[in-house]
Design a protein around this motif. Structure first.
Motif, PDB file in Angstrom:
ATOM      1  N   VAL A 166       0.756  -1.066  -0.792  1.00 43.56           N
ATOM      2  CA  VAL A 166      -0.092  -0.301  -0.350  1.00 43.56           C
ATOM      3  C   VAL A 166       1.018   1.174   0.443  1.00 43.56           C
ATOM      4  N   ASN A 167       1.841   1.417   1.111  1.00 43.83           N
ATOM      5  CA  ASN A 167       2.905   1.874   1.099  1.00 43.83           C
ATOM      6  C   ASN A 167       3.359   2.754   0.052  1.00 43.83           C
ATOM      7  N   ALA A 168       4.013   1.622  -0.758  1.00 41.30           N
ATOM      8  CA  ALA A 168       4.275   1.347  -2.392  1.00 41.30           C
ATOM      9  C   ALA A 168       3.606   2.302  -3.249  1.00 41.30           C
ATOM     10  N   MET A 169       2.692   1.903  -3.791  1.00 42.80           N
ATOM     11  CA  MET A 169       1.392   2.220  -4.255  1.00 42.80           C
ATOM     12  C   MET A 169       1.104   4.114  -4.573  1.00 42.80           C
ATOM     13  N   LEU A 170       1.041   4.739  -2.945  1.00 48.55           N
ATOM     14  CA  LEU A 170       0.667   5.570  -3.285  1.00 48.55           C
ATOM     15  C   LEU A 170       1.999   7.013  -3.362  1.00 48.55           C
ATOM     16  N   GLU A 171       3.756   6.508  -4.058  1.00 46.99           N
ATOM     17  CA  GLU A 171       3.985   7.348  -3.439  1.00 46.99           C
ATOM     18  C   GLU A 171       3.903   7.652  -4.656  1.00 46.99           C
ATOM     19  N   LEU A 172       3.256   6.594  -5.692  1.00 44.59           N
ATOM     20  CA  LEU A 172       3.094   7.447  -6.954  1.00 44.59           C
ATOM     21  C   LEU A 172       2.745   8.898  -7.524  1.00 44.59           C
ATOM     22  N   GLU A 173       1.425   8.791  -5.862  1.00 43.40           N
ATOM     23  CA  GLU A 173       0.308   9.739  -6.484  1.00 43.40           C
ATOM     24  C   GLU A 173       0.211  10.371  -7.775  1.00 43.40           C
ATOM     25  N   GLU A 174      -0.797   8.963  -8.223  1.00 43.03           N
ATOM     26  CA  GLU A 174      -0.807   9.413  -9.404  1.00 43.03           C
ATOM     27  C   GLU A 174      -2.388  10.197  -9.031  1.00 43.03           C
ATOM     28  N   ALA A 175      -3.057  11.403 -10.962  1.00 37.75           N
ATOM     29  CA  ALA A 175      -3.888  12.157 -10.580  1.00 37.75           C
ATOM     30  C   ALA A 175      -4.625  11.553 -10.992  1.00 37.75           C
ATOM     31  N   ASN A 176      -4.931  10.058 -11.606  1.00 36.69           N
ATOM     32  CA  ASN A 176      -5.632   9.902 -12.731  1.00 36.69           C
ATOM     33  C   ASN A 176      -5.698   7.856 -12.011  1.00 36.69           C
ATOM     34  N   PRO A 177      -5.275   7.584 -11.285  1.00 35.22           N
ATOM     35  CA  PRO A 177      -5.007   6.501 -11.079  1.00 35.22           C
ATOM     36  C   PRO A 177      -6.110   5.152 -11.683  1.00 35.22           C
ATOM     37  N   PHE A 178      -4.889   4.190 -11.669  1.00 39.90           N
ATOM     38  CA  PHE A 178      -5.539   2.565 -12.492  1.00 39.90           C
ATOM     39  C   PHE A 178      -5.202   1.826 -11.324  1.00 39.90           C
ATOM     40  N   LEU A 179      -5.599   1.523 -10.282  1.00 40.38           N
ATOM     41  CA  LEU A 179      -5.011   0.964  -8.662  1.00 40.38           C
ATOM     42  C   LEU A 179      -5.111  -0.552  -9.482  1.00 40.38           C
ATOM     43  N   ARG A 180      -5.243  -1.303 -10.488  1.00 38.48           N
ATOM     44  CA  ARG A 180      -4.643  -2.704 -10.446  1.00 38.48           C
ATOM     45  C   ARG A 180      -3.473  -2.589 -11.466  1.00 38.48           C
ATOM     46  N   GLY A 181      -3.523  -1.593 -12.277  1.00 36.89           N
ATOM     47  CA  GLY A 181      -2.172  -1.661 -12.852  1.00 36.89           C
ATOM     48  C   GLY A 181      -0.696  -1.114 -11.992  1.00 36.89           C
ATOM     49  N   ILE A 182      -0.821  -0.468 -11.040  1.00 35.07           N
ATOM     50  CA  ILE A 182      -0.380   0.086  -9.888  1.00 35.07           C
ATOM     51  C   ILE A 182      -0.156  -1.361  -9.357  1.00 35.07           C
ATOM     52  N   ARG A 183      -1.003  -1.575  -8.899  1.00 38.57           N
ATOM     53  CA  ARG A 183      -0.320  -2.785  -7.905  1.00 38.57           C
ATOM     54  C   ARG A 183       0.206  -3.760  -8.716  1.00 38.57           C
ATOM     55  N   ALA A 184      -0.141  -4.222  -9.859  1.00 36.30           N
ATOM     56  CA  ALA A 184       1.475  -4.696 -10.208  1.00 36.30           C
ATOM     57  C   ALA A 184       2.201  -4.226 -10.444  1.00 36.30           C
ATOM     58  N   TRP A 185       2.383  -3.114 -10.987  1.00 34.69           N
ATOM     59  CA  TRP A 185       3.628  -1.819 -11.410  1.00 34.69           C
ATOM     60  C   TRP A 185       4.252  -2.223  -9.935  1.00 34.69           C
ATOM     61  N   ALA A 186       4.126  -1.986  -8.948  1.00 34.96           N
ATOM     62  CA  ALA A 186       4.686  -2.081  -7.871  1.00 34.96           C
ATOM     63  C   ALA A 186       5.650  -3.942  -7.044  1.00 34.96           C
TER      64      ALA A 186
END
Length: 266
Positions: A166-186
């Motif tokens: 969760v902390n790693a995902m929140l580091e990105l601070e995306e204006a329009n997040p695509f969370l399942r992609g961010i989760r995989a990217w992490a």
């Protein structure tokens, strides 16, 4: 030592008639598994009495924490706010429409304890119309083909994660997040758990076709260089063609091959 806290994030939009049933099922599932939890309900600018219902339920149940956004920012933004407000060592995300069964949450958490940092749901069946199912399948396979990272097929935001993820995902601070992609990217260790998605408990989804298209475009444009490369190659090809045609016009002008006055200057 106290048992670890589990945060369950629920984005809420115009779901006042569903919330009580959602709370009952989540509470029953977590109590049966003997897991200490908080239920974080984020009202995404609902136009019905959803936030009034959230306040009522929070007065009845100490495990509920409610938040209200100033307007409708969208599903992904509401989930992101929930992640920021969560306090648990383990965090799950589930929608408010009861299509993703709350009874699966303890199984997700068990997987995170034992073998992974992320346990995400893989949909075996989706109770929706044939056109909608086809479009969802096409989207996930198009995204997989375009994406430079591996985003699992037929998965949504329904998942459980450890706090470092969760902390790693929140580091990105995306204006329009695509969370399942961010989760995989992490990165981290991730495992898929199959389940059957139910029909919506009642009412109509607030996710319109336009919102699905916007989410799809966000996913494709955020996690692939291919659209940018296609635009670049198209631009280069157009420039080469334009330069070549300009040379053709100039040569034919001097050869006197144009019978129409002004053709070359045009």
């Amino acid at each position: 030592m106290a048992a670890p806290l589990h945060s369950i994030i629920v984005p809420v939009y115009c779901s006042q008639d569903i919330l009580e049933r959602l709370v009952e099922r989540v509470s029953a599932a977590m109590d049966k598994a003997q897991l200490r939890f908080e239920l974080v309900l984020v009202d995404d600018g609902s136009q019905d009495g959803s936030f009034v219902e959230i306040k009522r339920l929070s007065n009845l149940h100490s495990f509920i924490r409610g938040f209200r956004l100033s307007r409708n920012f969208g599903h992904q933004a509401a989930v992101t706010i929930g992640l920021r407000k969560s306090k648990g060592a383990f965090v799950a995300i589930i929608d408010d429409d009861l299509q993703d069964p709350p009874e699966t949450l303890p199984k997700f958490f068990e997987a995170v304890y034992a073998e992974a940092d992320v346990a995400y749901g893989v949909r075996l069946k989706r109770k929706a119309g044939i056109v909608k199912r086809f479009l969802f399948r096409a989207f996930y396979r198009t995204l997989s083909w375009f994406s430079d990272i591996h985003i699992p097929l037929d998965t949504g935001d329904f998942c459980a994660m450890s706090r470092p993820v969760v902390n790693a995902m929140l580091e990105l601070e995306e204006a329009n997040p695509f969370l399942r992609g961010i989760r995989a990217w992490a990165g981290f260790r991730q495992v898929g758990i199959e389940y059957e998605r139910d029909a919506r408990f009642q009412g109509e989804s607030g996710y319109t076709f336009r919102k699905y298209i916007q989410l799809a475009m966000t996913g494709i444009l955020s996690f692939s260089y291919l659209p940018l490369r296609l635009a670049t190659y198209t631009g280069i090809a157009a420039a080469i063609f334009a330069l070549g045609f300009a040379g053709y016009v100039i040569i034919n002008l001097f050869l006197g091959n144009f019978e129409v006055p002004g053709y070359a200057s045009l």
